[in-house]
Structures are given as C-alpha cells and as structure tokens.
Design an enzyme around this catalytic site. Sequence first.
Site, short mmCIF file in Angstrom:
data_model
loop_
_atom_site.label_atom_id
_atom_site.label_comp_id
_atom_site.label_asym_id
_atom_site.label_seq_id
_atom_site.Cartn_x
_atom_site.Cartn_y
_atom_site.Cartn_z
N THR A 25 0.85 -1.19 0.00
CA THR A 25 0.00 0.00 0.00
C THR A 25 0.89 1.24 0.00
O THR A 25 1.90 1.28 0.70
CB THR A 25 -0.89 -0.01 1.26
OG1 THR A 25 -1.70 -1.19 1.23
CG2 THR A 25 -1.79 1.22 1.31
N GLY A 26 0.48 2.23 -0.79
CA GLY A 26 1.25 3.48 -0.81
C GLY A 26 1.68 3.82 -2.23
O GLY A 26 1.43 3.07 -3.17
N SER A 27 2.37 4.95 -2.37
CA SER A 27 2.70 5.43 -3.71
C SER A 27 3.73 4.53 -4.41
O SER A 27 3.64 4.29 -5.62
CB SER A 27 3.22 6.87 -3.65
OG SER A 27 4.32 6.97 -2.76
N ASP A 81 6.33 -4.16 -0.86
CA ASP A 81 5.66 -3.02 -0.22
C ASP A 81 6.68 -1.93 0.10
O ASP A 81 7.88 -2.20 0.19
CB ASP A 81 4.96 -3.49 1.08
CG ASP A 81 3.87 -2.53 1.53
OD1 ASP A 81 3.70 -1.45 0.91
OD2 ASP A 81 3.19 -2.85 2.52
N GLY A 82 6.18 -0.73 0.29
CA GLY A 82 7.03 0.40 0.68
C GLY A 82 7.26 0.43 2.18
O GLY A 82 6.85 -0.48 2.91
N ASP A 84 8.18 3.45 5.65
CA ASP A 84 8.41 4.83 6.08
C ASP A 84 9.83 5.02 6.60
O ASP A 84 10.40 6.10 6.48
CB ASP A 84 7.40 5.22 7.17
CG ASP A 84 5.98 5.13 6.65
OD1 ASP A 84 5.74 5.59 5.52
OD2 ASP A 84 5.11 4.57 7.35
N LYS A 94 6.40 0.88 9.26
CA LYS A 94 5.35 0.96 8.25
C LYS A 94 4.02 1.34 8.89
O LYS A 94 3.91 1.45 10.09
CB LYS A 94 5.18 -0.41 7.55
CG LYS A 94 6.32 -0.73 6.61
CD LYS A 94 6.09 -2.02 5.84
CE LYS A 94 4.73 -2.15 5.21
NZ LYS A 94 4.37 -1.03 4.32
N GLY A 97 -0.53 4.70 7.22
CA GLY A 97 -1.97 4.72 6.94
C GLY A 97 -2.73 3.89 7.95
O GLY A 97 -2.50 4.01 9.15
N GLU A 103 -0.73 -5.72 6.10
CA GLU A 103 0.64 -5.62 5.60
C GLU A 103 1.56 -6.59 6.33
O GLU A 103 2.38 -7.29 5.73
CB GLU A 103 1.16 -4.19 5.75
CG GLU A 103 0.49 -3.21 4.79
CD GLU A 103 0.95 -1.78 4.97
OE1 GLU A 103 0.65 -0.97 4.10
OE2 GLU A 103 1.60 -1.47 5.98
C1 5RP Z 1 1.42 2.16 4.28
C2 5RP Z 1 2.90 1.98 4.25
C3 5RP Z 1 3.61 2.54 3.07
O1 5RP Z 1 4.27 1.50 2.43
C4 5RP Z 1 4.59 3.59 3.52
O2 5RP Z 1 3.88 4.61 4.18
C5 5RP Z 1 5.39 4.16 2.34
O3 5RP Z 1 4.54 4.86 1.50
P1 5RP Z 1 5.07 5.52 0.15
O4 5RP Z 1 5.48 4.42 -0.77
O5 5RP Z 1 3.88 6.29 -0.37
O6 5RP Z 1 6.23 6.43 0.48
O7 5RP Z 1 3.50 1.41 5.13
O8 5RP Z 1 0.88 1.54 5.42
#
Ligand code: 5RP
Length: 225
Positions: A25-27, A81-82, A84, A94, A97, A103
Amino acid sequence: MNDKQLVALQAAKYVKSGMLVGLGTGSTANYFIAELARLQRDEGLKITTVASSTISAQNAHSLNLPIVALEHISSIDLYVDGADEITPDLTLLKGRGSDLVKEKLLAKAATQFIAVADASKLVTHIGQNFVIPIEVIPFAWQLAKKSLETIGGVGHLRPNAANDGFWITSHGSYVLDMKFDNSLNASDLNTQINNTPGVVEHGIFYDLTHTVLIAENGVVSKLSV
Ligand code: 5RP
C-alpha cells in the site's frame, strides 16, 4: 522516471508467472501494481494477487489483475511493499496509513518480502523520523497507553482528519502514535509492544524483510542481511 517508480520496476523483475503476489500500500507500491498490470497486458505474465488494503485491491481490480481475498490464502510467493523507515538491519517502520495488520500478515506469509523505497527512507534507528503507529482495540486504548508509557512510550491517540474524533483503521482499531526512548532497540521494542495487552498490531516490521531495494538519483541498490 522518479526513484519510487524505478525501484518498483526493479522489484517487478522478481515476479514470475504462476506466483501469488502480495500487493503493498502506498505510492511506491502503486507503481509496482501498475507495472504488474503492464507485464500482464504486454508480456503475458500470469499471476494472482492478494492486496494489503482496500485501496490497493481497488487499484489492482481496476487494472484487471486477478485478486484473491486474504482469508483464502495460507502463504504467498512474494510480497512487495514500501516503508516509512528502513534501518541497516532491514527493520522497517510501516503503517502510516491504516492497513498495517494486513501488511504484516502478508510480510510474514511471504516466501520473499521485498521492501522498496527511495533513499529518503533510510534511517539509523526506528522512530527517527516518524512516530510508531500502534493499533489498539478501542475499549483498551487507555490501558494499552498506560502499559506502553511504562516502557518509555510518549504519545496520543491519532485524531481523525476532521479533528473531531479519533482515527479508525480498516479493522476498527484506534491508533496510538508513540515515540520511545532511543535506548530501546527495535528487537526489544517489537517484543515489548507485542506483549502489551490490547495491542492489535504495530508498525515495526522486525526480522520480516528479506531484501530491500533502494533507489537514489536513478540508481537502484540491493540490501540484504
Ligand atoms: C502504508 C505503508 C507505506 O508502504 C509507507 O507509508 C510508504 O509509502 P510511500 O510508498 O507512499 O512512500 O507502510 O501503510
């Protein structure tokens, strides 16, 4: 192409036909999902996906990727996955959100978990740039907060967007956003938060990541433990 897109495309190279692939989830994860759809359309890739959030499921569905529900799987081949924050030992923070429960389930269920990010996410210790999101059962929030304070946590219930109530996750939990003393390492913190009654899940992904792909100024590097 930006660094998030570049690293997502690199992660897509790990995907092979026949795999069950977890969608983050995320960009950054969105770039990965878009690339899977492109590979399916243009190069005949045949995969099934499982999503970590409603928004990623909708995204995948709109791009015609086959999706199964989380309750129908017992393991997956690959999760991308991405994050933070990412530390040198590949611990992640992470869940900025509301979807960290799914996740973490997918990260744990994956034969291979690849975290993808740009270099802005690299830190020396967890909690360096962000508070730690801790999902708690609503009726337990006060008691959970008290327990977490006894191990050095300082924080508050996350307010909702209108600031007239509290943030509710996709699982109906409240979120305590907390900072902890830097002397607690990620392993101890992970154990202590896991052992707190009333906690549903939290944003420290300890000992779950197999590979991290980082893009910086157009160059991707691979970190493994
Ligand atoms: C969502 C996450 C996202 O992977 C994390 O916030 C990174 O987001 P982005 O790829 O938009 O920088 O953990 O729960």
